[in-house]
Write a protein that holds these residues in place. Structure first.
Motif, mmCIF file in Angstrom:
data_model
loop_
_atom_site.group_PDB
_atom_site.id
_atom_site.type_symbol
_atom_site.label_atom_id
_atom_site.label_comp_id
_atom_site.label_asym_id
_atom_site.label_seq_id
_atom_site.Cartn_x
_atom_site.Cartn_y
_atom_site.Cartn_z
ATOM 1 N N VAL A 1 0.874 -1.177 0.000
ATOM 2 C CA VAL A 1 0.000 0.000 0.000
ATOM 3 C C VAL A 1 0.905 1.219 0.000
ATOM 4 O O VAL A 1 1.872 1.280 0.759
ATOM 5 C CB VAL A 1 -0.885 0.018 1.279
ATOM 6 C CG1 VAL A 1 -1.711 1.295 1.337
ATOM 7 C CG2 VAL A 1 -1.793 -1.203 1.319
ATOM 8 N N VAL A 2 0.623 2.157 -0.881
ATOM 9 C CA VAL A 2 1.342 3.436 -0.861
ATOM 10 C C VAL A 2 0.298 4.541 -0.789
ATOM 11 O O VAL A 2 -0.639 4.573 -1.598
ATOM 12 C CB VAL A 2 2.232 3.617 -2.120
ATOM 13 C CG1 VAL A 2 2.899 4.994 -2.116
ATOM 14 C CG2 VAL A 2 3.307 2.527 -2.190
ATOM 15 N N SER A 3 0.446 5.424 0.189
ATOM 16 C CA SER A 3 -0.529 6.502 0.340
ATOM 17 C C SER A 3 -0.073 7.722 -0.455
ATOM 18 O O SER A 3 1.079 7.813 -0.889
ATOM 19 C CB SER A 3 -0.699 6.862 1.821
ATOM 20 O OG SER A 3 0.474 7.481 2.279
ATOM 21 N N THR A 4 -0.974 8.651 -0.629
ATOM 22 C CA THR A 4 -0.642 9.852 -1.413
ATOM 23 C C THR A 4 0.420 10.708 -0.699
ATOM 24 O O THR A 4 1.041 11.548 -1.328
ATOM 25 C CB THR A 4 -1.902 10.699 -1.678
ATOM 26 O OG1 THR A 4 -2.637 10.825 -0.455
ATOM 27 C CG2 THR A 4 -2.787 10.042 -2.720
ATOM 28 N N GLY B 1 0.066 3.146 -8.796
ATOM 29 C CA GLY B 1 -1.334 3.437 -8.478
ATOM 30 C C GLY B 1 -1.459 4.707 -7.657
ATOM 31 O O GLY B 1 -2.355 5.531 -7.882
ATOM 32 N N ALA B 2 -0.542 4.878 -6.704
ATOM 33 C CA ALA B 2 -0.605 6.062 -5.834
ATOM 34 C C ALA B 2 -0.380 7.343 -6.635
ATOM 35 O O ALA B 2 -0.914 8.400 -6.296
ATOM 36 C CB ALA B 2 0.414 5.930 -4.706
ATOM 37 N N THR B 3 0.407 7.244 -7.702
ATOM 38 C CA THR B 3 0.607 8.427 -8.571
ATOM 39 C C THR B 3 -0.733 8.840 -9.180
ATOM 40 O O THR B 3 -1.038 10.036 -9.275
ATOM 41 C CB THR B 3 1.648 8.093 -9.669
ATOM 42 O OG1 THR B 3 2.887 7.796 -9.028
ATOM 43 C CG2 THR B 3 1.836 9.244 -10.644
ATOM 44 N N MET B 4 -1.537 7.836 -9.550
ATOM 45 C CA MET B 4 -2.865 8.180 -10.086
ATOM 46 C C MET B 4 -3.780 8.711 -8.978
ATOM 47 O O MET B 4 -4.562 9.631 -9.199
ATOM 48 C CB MET B 4 -3.483 6.963 -10.765
ATOM 49 C CG MET B 4 -2.727 6.557 -12.010
ATOM 50 S SD MET B 4 -3.610 5.334 -12.972
ATOM 51 C CE MET B 4 -3.209 3.840 -12.065
ATOM 52 N N ALA B 5 -3.667 8.128 -7.788
ATOM 53 C CA ALA B 5 -4.490 8.595 -6.663
ATOM 54 C C ALA B 5 -4.129 10.027 -6.273
ATOM 55 O O ALA B 5 -4.938 10.755 -5.715
ATOM 56 C CB ALA B 5 -4.290 7.673 -5.463
ATOM 57 N N ASN B 6 -2.899 10.409 -6.604
ATOM 58 C CA ASN B 6 -2.364 11.708 -6.172
ATOM 59 C C ASN B 6 -2.388 12.712 -7.327
ATOM 60 O O ASN B 6 -1.478 13.516 -7.468
ATOM 61 C CB ASN B 6 -0.921 11.480 -5.668
ATOM 62 C CG ASN B 6 -0.408 12.612 -4.813
ATOM 63 O OD1 ASN B 6 -1.181 13.272 -4.114
ATOM 64 N ND2 ASN B 6 0.898 12.845 -4.864
ATOM 65 N N ASN B 7 -3.427 12.624 -8.159
ATOM 66 C CA ASN B 7 -3.592 13.581 -9.262
ATOM 67 C C ASN B 7 -2.435 13.591 -10.255
ATOM 68 O O ASN B 7 -2.133 14.629 -10.851
ATOM 69 C CB ASN B 7 -3.774 14.993 -8.689
ATOM 70 C CG ASN B 7 -5.177 15.501 -8.935
ATOM 71 O OD1 ASN B 7 -5.877 14.988 -9.807
ATOM 72 N ND2 ASN B 7 -5.574 16.520 -8.195
ATOM 73 N N GLY B 8 -1.759 12.464 -10.391
ATOM 74 C CA GLY B 8 -0.686 12.372 -11.387
ATOM 75 C C GLY B 8 0.689 12.718 -10.859
ATOM 76 O O GLY B 8 1.673 12.620 -11.584
ATOM 77 N N VAL B 9 0.765 13.116 -9.572
ATOM 78 C CA VAL B 9 2.065 13.454 -8.972
ATOM 79 C C VAL B 9 2.592 12.216 -8.234
ATOM 80 O O VAL B 9 1.913 11.673 -7.361
ATOM 81 C CB VAL B 9 1.943 14.629 -7.974
ATOM 82 C CG1 VAL B 9 3.278 14.900 -7.288
ATOM 83 C CG2 VAL B 9 1.428 15.876 -8.674
ATOM 84 N N GLU C 1 7.248 14.367 -8.740
ATOM 85 C CA GLU C 1 7.124 14.774 -10.145
ATOM 86 C C GLU C 1 5.672 14.635 -10.639
ATOM 87 O O GLU C 1 5.019 13.632 -10.360
ATOM 88 C CB GLU C 1 8.030 13.888 -11.025
ATOM 89 C CG GLU C 1 8.047 14.354 -12.478
ATOM 90 C CD GLU C 1 8.725 13.373 -13.446
ATOM 91 O OE1 GLU C 1 8.714 13.660 -14.648
ATOM 92 O OE2 GLU C 1 9.239 12.338 -12.994
ATOM 93 N N GLN C 2 5.205 15.647 -11.337
ATOM 94 C CA GLN C 2 3.895 15.530 -12.005
ATOM 95 C C GLN C 2 4.123 14.695 -13.255
ATOM 96 O O GLN C 2 4.562 15.193 -14.289
ATOM 97 C CB GLN C 2 3.367 16.925 -12.374
ATOM 98 C CG GLN C 2 2.006 16.921 -13.077
ATOM 99 C CD GLN C 2 0.840 16.959 -12.103
ATOM 100 O OE1 GLN C 2 0.801 17.793 -11.215
ATOM 101 N NE2 GLN C 2 -0.111 16.041 -12.251
ATOM 102 N N VAL C 3 3.843 13.405 -13.172
ATOM 103 C CA VAL C 3 4.183 12.497 -14.274
ATOM 104 C C VAL C 3 3.030 12.380 -15.259
ATOM 105 O O VAL C 3 3.217 12.325 -16.466
ATOM 106 C CB VAL C 3 4.510 11.073 -13.761
ATOM 107 C CG1 VAL C 3 5.172 10.269 -14.860
ATOM 108 C CG2 VAL C 3 5.398 11.114 -12.541
#
Ligand code: DON
Length: 350
Positions: A79-82, A243-251, A257-259
């Motif tokens: 699990v990775v949180s935002t 997945g967390a990058t998507m949960a975090n609005n792409g960051v 980084e805003q990926v």
């Protein structure tokens, strides 16, 4: 970063002494109503892990010979949180092939280059109600490509990636996946060779798309790049971070980084909802209510927007091609934590 760490420490402290976010708010501390509560997440994930660890339902994919050889007892959860808290259990260092989960990130890259409207017109977003590699769906669906997450639509999406030759396109995809994961990723050569030697079905899909003018580069080159992207190795932590990058609005929560463009995230999550688990996506939306994506390598990643992501790796699959154990773990965790997006309580409403 520092502020975020302080904030989490504060939240953890508040949780331990039983002070709820509303009390914190009264004291002027900004606490997100959807923030994950670390201790609760950890105990629920541990419960799920213990409950399902000896489940032997399903069987390894075998239409790709390499996958039949993978130890079917492997089981890892991350699990990775935002705010970049990482929690792991089990076989989390094993690198498995990302397979169909790659489709999500090639979709993101295609939208980055062409914009979401263009990609929507060329690919579509309708579920097929059929197997992920269905030829019948290509013939039957008005768009032929159906959506970016079934094989036909995914190969067409890969064909949208620009580059002066195959090598440049492939490197662009691999580099992009690495930035979403927060560290460099690599091809598992053996998986690639095994799949490339047995993918006549995908070549047939690509040629059929060519007949309908719904593939946008050389069909066999597109299948080859697609086969490579499916053979990228990830471990459960890397997948959870993707997945967390998507949960975090792409960051990316680890690198900052805003990926992925933030405006593209809703389209990606919508596609995952419609077809992330193929012809089980309806079951999944009903019972779990989180956008997710599976791969025949045994991975599933589910995204809880604003909160984080959970990735589970367990090779045994059901008929639809989705990891049995991964589905059970994620369903359990999502229910216990009230993460179902369609439930008002997922955004803090009582
Ligand atoms: O093209 C294929 O058949 C595989 N490389 C990927 C399929 C897949 O992962 C479907 N997933 N559940």
């Amino acid at each position: 970063m520092k502020a975020k760490r302080n904030w989490m420490a504060l939240l953890a402290g508040l949780t331990m002494i039983g002070v709820w976010p509303s009390a914190a708010l009264a004291q002027g501390v900004a606490v997100s109503p959807v923030a994950p509560r670390r201790e609760l997440v950890e105990s629920v994930v541990r419960e799920a892990y213990d409950r399902f660890r000896s489940d032997t339902g399903g069987k390894n994919a075998d239409y790709i010979p390499y996958l039949a050889q993978v130890d079917s007892k492997l089981f890892g959860v991350a699990v990775v949180s935002t705010d970049n808290h990482v929690f792991t259990l089990g076989d989390i260092n094993y690198s498995f092939s990302i397979q169909s989960i790659s489709k999500v990130f090639t979709l993101a890259l295609a939208m980055e280059g062409l914009g979401p409207d263009n990609v929507f017109q060329r690919i579509g977003s309708e579920p097929t109600g059929r197997a992920f590699n269905s030829v019948v769906a290509v013939v039957d669906m008005p768009t032929h490509t159906a959506n970016p997450l079934v094989n036909a639509g995914a190969i067409a999406t890969t064909s949208l990636i620009s580059g002066k030759n195959e090598k440049e396109k492939w490197n662009k995809i691999l580099d992009f996946y690495g930035r979403v994961a927060g560290e460099k990723l690599a091809l598992i050569e053996e998986v690639y060779r095994s799949e490339a030697a047995t993918n006549a079905g995908n070549k047939a899909l690509a040629m059929l798309l060519a007949k309908y003018e719904r593939i946008y580069a050389d069909p066999f080159e597109s299948v080859d790049i697609y086969t490579r992207q499916c053979s990228v190795g990830v471990n459960a932590i890397q997948l959870a971070r993707m997945g967390a990058t998507m949960a975090n609005n792409g960051v990316n929560p680890a690198t900052g980084e805003q990926v992925i463009k933030r405006e593209d995230i809703p389209y990606i999550l919508a596609s995952m909802t419609m077809a992330g688990l193929y012809d089980s996506s309806g079951y999944w939306a009903w019972h779990v209510g989180l956008p997710a994506k599976s791969g025949v390598g045994g991975g599933i990643v589910a995204v809880a927007p604003g909160k984080g992501a959970i990735a589970v790796f367990a090779p045994r699959l059901d008929e639809a091609g989705n990891s049995v154990k991964a589905q059970k773990v994620i369903e359990y965790v999502a229910r216990k934590l009230n993460y179902n997006l369609y439930s008002p309580s997922s955004v803090g409403l009582k």
